[in-house]
Write a protein that holds these residues in place. Structure first.
Motif, mmCIF file in Angstrom:
data_model
loop_
_atom_site.group_PDB
_atom_site.id
_atom_site.type_symbol
_atom_site.label_atom_id
_atom_site.label_comp_id
_atom_site.label_asym_id
_atom_site.label_seq_id
_atom_site.Cartn_x
_atom_site.Cartn_y
_atom_site.Cartn_z
ATOM 1 N N MET A 175 24.997 27.168 -14.954
ATOM 2 C CA MET A 175 24.151 28.330 -15.145
ATOM 3 C C MET A 175 24.950 29.470 -15.766
ATOM 4 S SD MET A 175 21.149 27.977 -14.401
ATOM 5 C CE MET A 175 20.084 26.741 -13.858
ATOM 6 N N ALA A 176 24.254 30.354 -16.415
ATOM 7 C CA ALA A 176 24.894 31.402 -17.205
ATOM 8 C C ALA A 176 25.806 32.317 -16.393
ATOM 9 C CB ALA A 176 23.833 32.221 -17.925
ATOM 10 N N ASN A 207 16.932 30.473 -10.061
ATOM 11 C CA ASN A 207 16.692 31.898 -9.816
ATOM 12 C C ASN A 207 17.372 32.407 -8.554
ATOM 13 O OD1 ASN A 207 15.163 32.409 -12.101
ATOM 14 N ND2 ASN A 207 13.252 31.811 -11.114
ATOM 15 N N ASN A 208 18.139 31.557 -7.884
ATOM 16 C CA ASN A 208 18.812 31.933 -6.637
ATOM 17 C C ASN A 208 20.283 32.248 -6.902
ATOM 18 O OD1 ASN A 208 16.438 31.377 -5.081
ATOM 19 N ND2 ASN A 208 16.912 29.222 -5.337
ATOM 20 N N GLY A 261 15.374 40.088 -20.113
ATOM 21 C CA GLY A 261 16.307 39.976 -21.221
ATOM 22 C C GLY A 261 17.710 39.592 -20.788
ATOM 23 N N GLY A 262 17.818 38.820 -19.701
ATOM 24 C CA GLY A 262 19.124 38.391 -19.214
ATOM 25 C C GLY A 262 19.847 39.413 -18.359
ATOM 26 N N GLU A 297 24.750 42.040 -16.494
ATOM 27 C CA GLU A 297 24.420 41.136 -17.592
ATOM 28 C C GLU A 297 25.709 40.543 -18.141
ATOM 29 O OE1 GLU A 297 22.799 43.161 -21.086
ATOM 30 O OE2 GLU A 297 23.691 45.010 -20.329
ATOM 31 N N LEU A 298 25.558 39.433 -18.836
ATOM 32 C CA LEU A 298 26.685 38.810 -19.519
ATOM 33 C C LEU A 298 26.653 39.237 -20.974
ATOM 34 C CD1 LEU A 298 26.658 35.199 -18.071
ATOM 35 C CD2 LEU A 298 28.357 36.972 -17.666
ATOM 36 N N ILE A 299 27.773 39.780 -21.432
ATOM 37 C CA ILE A 299 27.929 40.164 -22.829
ATOM 38 C C ILE A 299 29.213 39.515 -23.323
ATOM 39 C CG2 ILE A 299 28.243 42.049 -24.468
ATOM 40 C CD1 ILE A 299 26.692 43.852 -22.499
ATOM 41 N N GLU A 300 29.070 38.534 -24.225
ATOM 42 C CA GLU A 300 30.213 37.806 -24.765
ATOM 43 C C GLU A 300 31.142 37.281 -23.667
ATOM 44 O OE1 GLU A 300 32.087 40.282 -27.675
ATOM 45 O OE2 GLU A 300 30.283 40.392 -28.899
#
Length: 125
Positions: free
Chosen positions: A1-2, A42-43, A83-84, A98-101
């Motif tokens: 997962m991200a 989603n957990n 939007g993440g 959030e994840l950015i790069e």
């Protein structure tokens, strides 16, 4: 997962001002912060650790969840993702992540008179 991963503090802005605004004047600011995120759909389990202290929350996107603050008090709030970007309205501030790069970017925004935005950038380890 991200989001799943372990992250280490790379940089931060306005941390001391943020701690003062939420009433944690005695908190240390010169420590290594490690954030570990486990995402299963989603957990989430979200854990932040510094030497001699750990703070963890479990939550599900799209649901109202019982969470704890850095001071240990509990509250209920919906957890959203758009939007993440994860958003949680804590009693004193809005938390976003959030994840950015491949970096975990977290913001804690205190509105109004105190008007502090604390930003922390974490690199994946």
């Amino acid at each position: 997962m991200a989001f799943t991963g372990k992250y280490e503090l790379e940089s931060q802005d306005n941390y001391e001002e943020f701690l003062q605004a939420i009433g944690l004047l005695s908190a240390k600011t010169d420590h290594k912060v490690v954030t570990e995120v486990v995402q299963e759909g989603n957990n989430f389990t979200w854990t932040q650790s510094i030497p001699n202290w750990t703070w963890s929350n479990k939550f599900s996107i799209g649901q109202e969840c019982e969470l704890s603050t850095m001071t240990g008090s509990t509250f209920k709030a919906p957890v959203t993702m758009e939007g993440g970007k994860i958003s949680i309205q804590f009693p004193q501030y809005l938390f976003t992540a959030e994840l950015i790069e491949d970096k975990l970017v977290m913001n804690c925004i205190i509105p109004g008179e105190k008007g502090v935005t604390f930003k922390r950038i974490n690199k994946r380890i």
